[in-house]
Write a protein that holds these residues in place. Structure first.
Motif, PDB file in Angstrom:
ATOM      1  N   PRO A 237       0.801  -1.224   0.000  1.00 25.08           N
ATOM      2  CA  PRO A 237       0.000   0.000   0.000  1.00 25.08           C
ATOM      3  C   PRO A 237       0.830   1.269   0.000  1.00 25.08           C
ATOM      4  O   PRO A 237       0.325   2.347  -0.306  1.00 25.08           O
ATOM      5  CB  PRO A 237      -0.787  -0.111   1.308  1.00 25.08           C
ATOM      6  N   LEU A 238       2.114   1.137   0.367  1.00 26.58           N
ATOM      7  CA  LEU A 238       2.967   2.313   0.566  1.00 26.58           C
ATOM      8  C   LEU A 238       4.361   2.022   0.040  1.00 26.58           C
ATOM      9  O   LEU A 238       5.269   1.677   0.800  1.00 26.58           O
ATOM     10  CB  LEU A 238       3.053   2.652   2.069  1.00 26.58           C
ATOM     11  N   GLU A 239       4.543   2.147  -1.249  1.00 27.29           N
ATOM     12  CA  GLU A 239       5.879   1.927  -1.789  1.00 27.29           C
ATOM     13  C   GLU A 239       6.851   3.015  -1.347  1.00 27.29           C
ATOM     14  O   GLU A 239       8.057   2.810  -1.344  1.00 27.29           O
ATOM     15  CB  GLU A 239       5.826   1.877  -3.324  1.00 27.29           C
ATOM     16  N   ASN A 240       6.312   4.160  -0.972  1.00 28.04           N
ATOM     17  CA  ASN A 240       7.140   5.302  -0.571  1.00 28.04           C
ATOM     18  C   ASN A 240       6.533   5.945   0.674  1.00 28.04           C
ATOM     19  O   ASN A 240       5.920   7.013   0.606  1.00 28.04           O
ATOM     20  CB  ASN A 240       7.211   6.304  -1.727  1.00 28.04           C
ATOM     21  N   PRO A 241       6.679   5.305   1.846  1.00 26.53           N
ATOM     22  CA  PRO A 241       6.028   5.815   3.053  1.00 26.53           C
ATOM     23  C   PRO A 241       6.457   7.229   3.439  1.00 26.53           C
ATOM     24  O   PRO A 241       5.620   8.037   3.867  1.00 26.53           O
ATOM     25  CB  PRO A 241       6.438   4.799   4.125  1.00 26.53           C
ATOM     26  N   ASP A 242       7.747   7.548   3.301  1.00 22.83           N
ATOM     27  CA  ASP A 242       8.215   8.876   3.703  1.00 22.83           C
ATOM     28  C   ASP A 242       7.617   9.964   2.819  1.00 22.83           C
ATOM     29  O   ASP A 242       7.166  11.008   3.296  1.00 22.83           O
ATOM     30  CB  ASP A 242       9.746   8.939   3.650  1.00 22.83           C
ATOM     31  N   GLY A 243       7.602   9.738   1.512  1.00 23.83           N
ATOM     32  CA  GLY A 243       7.006  10.705   0.597  1.00 23.83           C
ATOM     33  C   GLY A 243       5.505  10.808   0.802  1.00 23.83           C
ATOM     34  O   GLY A 243       4.924  11.894   0.703  1.00 23.83           O
ATOM     35  N   ARG A 244       4.871   9.686   1.096  1.00 22.40           N
ATOM     36  CA  ARG A 244       3.428   9.681   1.333  1.00 22.40           C
ATOM     37  C   ARG A 244       3.067  10.620   2.484  1.00 22.40           C
ATOM     38  O   ARG A 244       2.140  11.427   2.382  1.00 22.40           O
ATOM     39  CB  ARG A 244       2.948   8.263   1.649  1.00 22.40           C
ATOM     40  N   ASP A 245       3.792  10.519   3.593  1.00 26.27           N
ATOM     41  CA  ASP A 245       3.459  11.361   4.735  1.00 26.27           C
ATOM     42  C   ASP A 245       3.774  12.829   4.466  1.00 26.27           C
ATOM     43  O   ASP A 245       3.049  13.725   4.918  1.00 26.27           O
ATOM     44  CB  ASP A 245       4.208  10.881   5.981  1.00 26.27           C
ATOM     45  N   ARG A 246       4.846  13.089   3.720  1.00 23.85           N
ATOM     46  CA  ARG A 246       5.160  14.473   3.361  1.00 23.85           C
ATOM     47  C   ARG A 246       3.992  15.086   2.576  1.00 23.85           C
ATOM     48  O   ARG A 246       3.599  16.229   2.803  1.00 23.85           O
ATOM     49  CB  ARG A 246       6.443  14.512   2.537  1.00 23.85           C
ATOM     50  N   ALA A 247       3.415  14.296   1.666  1.00 22.46           N
ATOM     51  CA  ALA A 247       2.295  14.788   0.849  1.00 22.46           C
ATOM     52  C   ALA A 247       1.006  14.869   1.655  1.00 22.46           C
ATOM     53  O   ALA A 247       0.281  15.867   1.574  1.00 22.46           O
ATOM     54  CB  ALA A 247       2.106  13.875  -0.360  1.00 22.46           C
ATOM     55  N   SER A 248       0.703  13.825   2.431  1.00 25.13           N
ATOM     56  CA  SER A 248      -0.566  13.819   3.154  1.00 25.13           C
ATOM     57  C   SER A 248      -0.625  14.952   4.171  1.00 25.13           C
ATOM     58  O   SER A 248      -1.683  15.567   4.374  1.00 25.13           O
ATOM     59  CB  SER A 248      -0.790  12.471   3.845  1.00 25.13           C
ATOM     60  N   HIS A 249       0.503  15.264   4.807  1.00 24.70           N
ATOM     61  CA  HIS A 249       0.520  16.389   5.745  1.00 24.70           C
ATOM     62  C   HIS A 249       0.212  17.696   5.006  1.00 24.70           C
ATOM     63  O   HIS A 249      -0.532  18.550   5.506  1.00 24.70           O
ATOM     64  CB  HIS A 249       1.876  16.487   6.448  1.00 24.70           C
ATOM     65  N   TRP A 250       0.782  17.859   3.819  1.00 20.28           N
ATOM     66  CA  TRP A 250       0.543  19.094   3.058  1.00 20.28           C
ATOM     67  C   TRP A 250      -0.941  19.236   2.712  1.00 20.28           C
ATOM     68  O   TRP A 250      -1.558  20.269   2.955  1.00 20.28           O
ATOM     69  CB  TRP A 250       1.382  19.112   1.786  1.00 20.28           C
ATOM     70  N   PHE A 251      -1.503  18.177   2.128  1.00 16.14           N
ATOM     71  CA  PHE A 251      -2.886  18.261   1.678  1.00 16.14           C
ATOM     72  C   PHE A 251      -3.845  18.435   2.858  1.00 16.14           C
ATOM     73  O   PHE A 251      -4.796  19.222   2.791  1.00 16.14           O
ATOM     74  CB  PHE A 251      -3.262  17.018   0.865  1.00 16.14           C
ATOM     75  N   ASP A 252      -3.607  17.714   3.936  1.00 18.74           N
ATOM     76  CA  ASP A 252      -4.507  17.812   5.079  1.00 18.74           C
ATOM     77  C   ASP A 252      -4.387  19.161   5.796  1.00 18.74           C
ATOM     78  O   ASP A 252      -5.361  19.679   6.340  1.00 18.74           O
ATOM     79  CB  ASP A 252      -4.244  16.666   6.063  1.00 18.74           C
ATOM     80  N   GLN A 253      -3.193  19.732   5.802  1.00 21.28           N
ATOM     81  CA  GLN A 253      -3.003  21.023   6.457  1.00 21.28           C
ATOM     82  C   GLN A 253      -3.570  22.176   5.641  1.00 21.28           C
ATOM     83  O   GLN A 253      -3.934  23.217   6.207  1.00 21.28           O
ATOM     84  CB  GLN A 253      -1.509  21.265   6.713  1.00 21.28           C
ATOM     85  N   ASN A 254      -3.662  22.002   4.334  1.00 20.45           N
ATOM     86  CA  ASN A 254      -4.054  23.117   3.463  1.00 20.45           C
ATOM     87  C   ASN A 254      -5.431  22.955   2.827  1.00 20.45           C
ATOM     88  O   ASN A 254      -5.853  23.809   2.050  1.00 20.45           O
ATOM     89  CB  ASN A 254      -3.006  23.305   2.358  1.00 20.45           C
ATOM     90  N   LYS A 255      -6.136  21.892   3.154  1.00 22.11           N
ATOM     91  CA  LYS A 255      -7.478  21.733   2.597  1.00 22.11           C
ATOM     92  C   LYS A 255      -8.433  22.712   3.265  1.00 22.11           C
ATOM     93  O   LYS A 255      -8.157  23.256   4.348  1.00 22.11           O
ATOM     94  CB  LYS A 255      -7.960  20.299   2.781  1.00 22.11           C
ATOM     95  N   SER A 256      -9.578  22.956   2.634  1.00 18.61           N
ATOM     96  CA  SER A 256     -10.541  23.904   3.162  1.00 18.61           C
ATOM     97  C   SER A 256     -11.943  23.391   2.867  1.00 18.61           C
ATOM     98  O   SER A 256     -12.119  22.350   2.216  1.00 18.61           O
ATOM     99  CB  SER A 256     -10.331  25.288   2.533  1.00 18.61           C
ATOM    100  N   TRP A 257     -12.942  24.133   3.377  1.00 14.27           N
ATOM    101  CA  TRP A 257     -14.330  23.776   3.101  1.00 14.27           C
ATOM    102  C   TRP A 257     -15.110  25.044   2.817  1.00 14.27           C
ATOM    103  O   TRP A 257     -14.977  26.039   3.555  1.00 14.27           O
ATOM    104  CB  TRP A 257     -14.954  23.061   4.299  1.00 14.27           C
TER     105      TRP A 257
END
Length: 556
Positions: free
Chosen positions: A174-194
């Protein structure tokens, strides 16, 4: 009056309704009643609907551990760790009786890759399907799809799913690149809006450099399948060679204005001549029909035979082609956030996830229904490798560097990781005006089942059918290491048993104890590592920029 019990009941009903709605969206046409209620959905486990949030690596691993705990169809294994100490995991999903005999199944499948063994009974062998997600960490829909696919394969009680698990071993990375995954998920989750901003220039959609595409050291892991420079790649390679998947999918994302890409690739011009044409013209085409049907059922657009190539064995979607399997790239137009405006309308995160889920299930369906074809192809592939090797002028490669045994050892290690047969050079010889010393050089015969990978590692590729490339045009690792190499037209130097493991190299001090200083030659590959070790030990180190007459004591 609303009591605490009533509130709890309403909350439970709400979660059930939400989970049912998610199942309807991601698994259209599949009745909710056909899922085992003892298996939690990703939403029930995580606490939010898939596609409404970017799931962190620890949450993904935790959910797969939960599936392992509640079901005898699933086994989760840690195959390695990243630089940032995140675990690399693979979930193996298959029938319970297979789970009890995974090692036995691996041993039985050796008859597919070793032409010296008798052909197996194909009816008794499972087809192996490897579904790999998120090698580019910010192509995030793939890892979310991995959770849904793992859930479906575990919880579905449909007769078709039962047949799949009886006829296949399915591995999910599920995670071929765990470190990159978390770098991206933190960005998207921190900057999303509603409500979700859809402007492509919104901060959510403009991930800051370096983004999550690469691993800790900013290496593109999807270009590392041959070189194996990163720990994630080496761990993955070791697991790959336990199973030799018959079908392997690499799930990706592309630009928002794209729709969905799957292979076949552009015929001949972007395909490798070492690979049998049946891989491209038969096996890929057979599976493509399943992908097309799955996307047609969703009403999703798709395209094929363009842009992406199959030339180099450096990718997760091409290396399997060099191992008798079929490697395939899936690319979905990305929302790069929860929703983004594109040329075909607004692309949402759930929509991209659903497309990957559909083609993932179609992959398993196609591999099982065409099982005999893929198993026989793998057996024929390794048999034909020996035939092709006999036709090739070079019968063996000699390589080595007596002045840098560490570098030679590292290249030898790379060959062994690819399961290549290597022999120690038994006598010192001069070939092509280069001296190769016994004990410090090695010989690789071309006549072996891994002939096609041997060819890729040693040969120079300078002529192509097409002048338009998606990516690299050269990948010879012998040249990348800068080692002396000689191509031989006979196997006279291939002697003795194959090398099982690299020799353990030890250093020494020449000239005895010094009362003043020691010289450290800078020619060895590990000289920088030795210097760091000395500095950590508190030793004062200086650099000499001029030739010196100090020759008595030196560290080797």
């Amino acid at each position: 009056m609303i009591t605490r019990y009533t509130t709890t009941l309403l909350l439970a009903l709400g979660l059930t309704a939400s989970a049912s709605a998610q199942s309807t969206y991601f698994f259209p046409g599949t009745p909710a009643a056909s899922f085992d209620p003892a298996v939690p959905t990703p939403e029930q486990f995580l606490g939010y609907p898939i596609g409404s949030h970017y799931t962190r690596t620890d949450q993904i691993v935790a959910y797969l551990r939960e599936l392992d705990r509640v079901s005898d169809k699933v086994s989760l294994r840690v195959i390695g760790n990243t630089f940032e100490e995140r675990p690399q995991v693979v979930a193996t999903i298959t029938a319970p009786q297979h789970q009890q005999n995974l090692a036995g199944l691996q041993q039985a499948r050796r008859a597919l890759i070793d032409p010296n063994l008798a052909a197996p009974d194909y009816r008794k062998l499972p087809v192996v399907v490897s579904l790999n997600f998120g090698v580019h960490g910010n192509e995030s829909s793939s890892s979310e799809a991995a959770l849904l696919l793992a859930y479906y394969l575990t919880a579905s009680t449909a007769p078709e799913t039962k047949q799949w698990l009886e006829q296949a071993v399915i591995t999910i990375d599920p995670l071929e690149n765990p470190d990159g995954r978390d770098r991206a998920s933190h960005w998207f989750d921190q900057n999303k809006s509603w409500p979700n901003p859809t402007d492509p220039l919104d901060r959510e959609h403009t991930e800051a450099w370096p983004g999550g595409r690469t691993n800790h050291f900013y290496t593109d892991l999807n270009r590392d399948w041959l070189a194996l420079t990163q720990p994630e790649s080496r761990a993955r390679m070791a697991f790959f060679h336990e199973w030799y998947p018959n079908v392997m999918i690499d799930f990706h994302e592309m630009g928002t204005n794209g729709t969905y890409y799957f292979e076949p690739s552009k015929p001949f011009s972007t395909e490798n001549d070492l690979i049998p044409r049946a891989t491209y013209e038969v096996l890929n085409v057979h599976l493509a029909k399943y992908f097309a049907k799955a996307l047609d059922n969703l009403g999703s657009l798709y395209w094929t035979k363009e842009q992406f190539d199959n030339l180099s064995p450096i990718y997760g979607s091409t290396y399997p082609d060099f191992q008798g399997g079929v490697g395939i790239t899936f690319e979905v137009g990305s929302s790069r956030g929860l929703a983004q405006e594109g040329s075909n309308g607004v692309v949402t995160f759930p929509f991209t996830i659903r497309n990957h889920v559909a083609t993932g299930l179609a992959t398993v369906r196609g591999a099982v229904e065409e099982k005999d074809l893929y198993l026989r192809h793998q057996r024929d592939f390794f048999t034909s490798a020996l035939t092709d090797a006999r036709k090739f002028p070079t019968k063996a490669y000699v390589f080595g560097n007596a002045q840098d045994e560490t570098l030679t050892n590292r290249f030898l290690t790379l060959l062994l990781q690819h399961k290549i047969e290597v022999h120690a050079l038994s006598k010192t010889v001069t070939l092509d005006n280069q001296e190769f010393q016994a004990g410090k050089a090695y010989v690789v015969p071309t006549s072996q089942p891994q002939y096609r990978v041997v060819h890729s590692l040693f040969e120079e590729l300078t002529a192509f059918h097409d002048s338009v490339f998606y990516d690299v045009t050269g990948w010879s690792q012998a040249h990348a290491y800068g080692l002396a190499v000689s191509k031989r037209k006979n196997i006279a130097l291939v002697q003795g048993a194959p090398v099982a493991a690299p020799a353990v190299l030890t250093g020494s001090v020449r000239g005895g104890q010094s009362s003043y200083a020691y010289l450290l030659p800078w020619s060895d590959y590990n000289a920088p590592r030795a210097l760091v070790a000395l500095q950590r030990a508190g030793v004062t180190a200086k650099v000499s920029f001029k030739p010196s007459g100090w020759r008595r004591q030196s560290v080797n």
